[in-house]
Design an enzyme around this catalytic site. Structure first.
Site: not given
Length: 480
Positions: A332, A417
């Site tokens: 991310c 994630h």
């Protein structure tokens, strides 16, 4: 409304863990129980099946209770971006920003959302186990409080205080909490639990007896230190408390860069749970030099943390790793830092910056937040993750696809994630990077699945509370 507020003498006292343990213990007894946290301040968050965003700790507590995770369990989530500004998530969706100067006075609308969520839950469940935030003795914030005593007074909930004895001074801290509260608030404080105890409990007993005699508070038990229980945390203080699990093969060293605004640090948990994988915190060039793999985790402030990374002298060692084929993984925000250019008029004060240029990508931040639970595959292994980001990554060159991200050489980047919670993918990826660095690490045959390990930890936690605390007394308190 049957409920119990579990507060703490400080952040990281163990409130989240105790709530998870109570939820699991009472659910096993057939009690219809739900966790609740009116307001969470954390950059560790999760996307629920309905697409809403809540704190990771509340997601884990929902698993413990056997209930569907949703924004009702954590109606207000504050995600710190700087020391003076937090992004707000209300009822699972973006809700603007909150400045430091507004914290004490600007939360009336947030309080109403929290109270409405509690009332809805209370109409469906037998017991609500509510988690406080920080310390309920922060009298400077009491006027606008709706997560500690403000919540307890609103719904006439008894409060139990969790004290962290590992830090020292727990008796004085509990006494100080009792003493500093006004009479009306003090009436909600019913007792205390001692957490993280190591040693002979008989040595502690006289102090607890005297504490109860002076305050009238009930001692509900002493919870021992649980070195093998490290469930999803909401607090940066709990980062990097993973146990070392010996494996059948060699040791694979994974350096996790600890950004000042690190987010979703729980991505490292599944790696650390794998036998023979040693995950450690990195913030110096020497740390990277002794690692087989370097991970750049998520960040709530990508450009600020990128500037910090450069100021710590970590950019050049990362570039050297990429040149030599030593594995790097960005997740991310960490993936965004590997780009050539980052344009961020949303979260940053600088607006734009050159990235580390280790991947052929460009990042543009959009006002609309992406929340999702994508599914993909890698090396034949199914992978489910979750997305929480404003930055949109565009690929501007040749690169191999990797979980909605890219790979060049042994530099990987993904916007997802939670990917490493998928056992087959995690072990396949670790095997590939181990081979790349000449490590003899291989997955340990028969090692538990990550979800299985988490269930075992929840059961161990519930068993510990059943042995060392007055569970029946706490349930009677909640339902009185």
């Amino acid at each position: 409304m049957a409920g119990l507020l579990v507060a703490g003498t400080s952040s990281d006292a163990g409130k989240s863990l105790i709530v998870a343990g109570l939820c699991r213990a009472w659910a096993r007894q057939g009690v219809k129980v739900a966790p609740f946290k009116a307001q969470n301040m954390s950059n560790n968050s999760m996307v629920c099946p309905d697409g809403s965003e809540i704190g990771r700790a509340q997601y884990l507590q929902a698993i413990a209770a056997g209930v569907e995770p949703s924004a009702r369990l954590n109606p207000v989530l504050l995600k710190p971006a700087t020391d003076r500004r937090s992004f707000i998530v209300v009822d699972g969706r973006p809700g603007g920003t909150l400045e430091a100067g507004e914290y004490a006075t600007g939360r009336a609308a947030l309080a109403q959302a929290a109270f409405a969520a509690y009332e809805e839950l209370a109409s469906e469940f037998d017991v609500i186990v509510a988690e406080g935030a920080g310390s309920p003795a922060e009298i400077n914030l009491r006027a606008g409080d709706y997560v500690n005593l403000g919540l307890a007074r609103r719904f006439d909930m008894p409060m139990v205080l969790v004290g962290d004895i590992d830090r020292g001074g727990v008796l004085a801290s509990i006494f100080g909490h009792w003493a500093i509260l006004d009479d009306a608030d003090r009436a909600q404080l019913a007792g205390y639990l001692i957490n993280k105890f190591r040693g002979d409990a008989s040595v502690l007993a006289p102090g607890l007896d005297e504490l109860s005699a002076r305050t009238g508070l009930r001692n509900f038990g002493v919870v021992p230190w649980l070195d093998q229980v490290w469930l999803d945390s909401e607090d940066a203080l709990a980062f990097a408390r993973w146990p070392r699990t010996p494996g059948a093969g060699g040791v694979l060293r994974v350096a996790a860069i600890r950004f000042p605004r690190i987010s979703n640090a729980t991505d490292l948990d599944a790696l650390a749970a794998e036998p023979g994988v040693n995950v450690f915190v990195a913030d110096r060039p020497d740390d990277l030099a002794r690692a087989d793999v370097v991970v750049l985790p998520g960040s709530r402030s990508t450009l600020a943390d990128l500037e910090w990374l450069r100021s710590r002298g970590l950019a050049e060692p990362l570039a050297e790793r990429a040149r030599t084929g030593a594995p790097i993984l960005g997740i991310c925000g960490g993936y965004q830092m590997l780009a050539r250019l980052i344009e961020d008029p949303i979260e940053s004060t600088t607006g734009s910056a050159t990235g580390l240029a280790l991947l052929p990508t460009r990042v543009d931040f959009h006002a609309e937040k992406t929340l999702g639970r994508p599914v993909g595959a890698w090396r034949g292994e199914t992978v489910q993750g979750y997305e929480i980001h404003h930055g949109v990554v565009a690929v501007e060159g040749d690169a191999e696809p990797f979980l909605d991200g890219v790979r060049v050489g042994n530099t990987f980047g993904t916007i997802w994630h939670g990917a490493f919670e998928n056992d087959g993918f995690r072990r396949a990826w670790l095997t590939e990077v181990a081979e790349a660095v000449g490590s003899d690490w291989r997955p340990t045959p028969g090692a538990p699945r990550f979800a299985q390990r988490r269930e075992q930890m929840l059961d161990e936690l519930a068993d510990t509370l059943a042995t060392h605390t007055d569970l029946d007394g706490l349930l009677d308190l909640a339902t009185a």
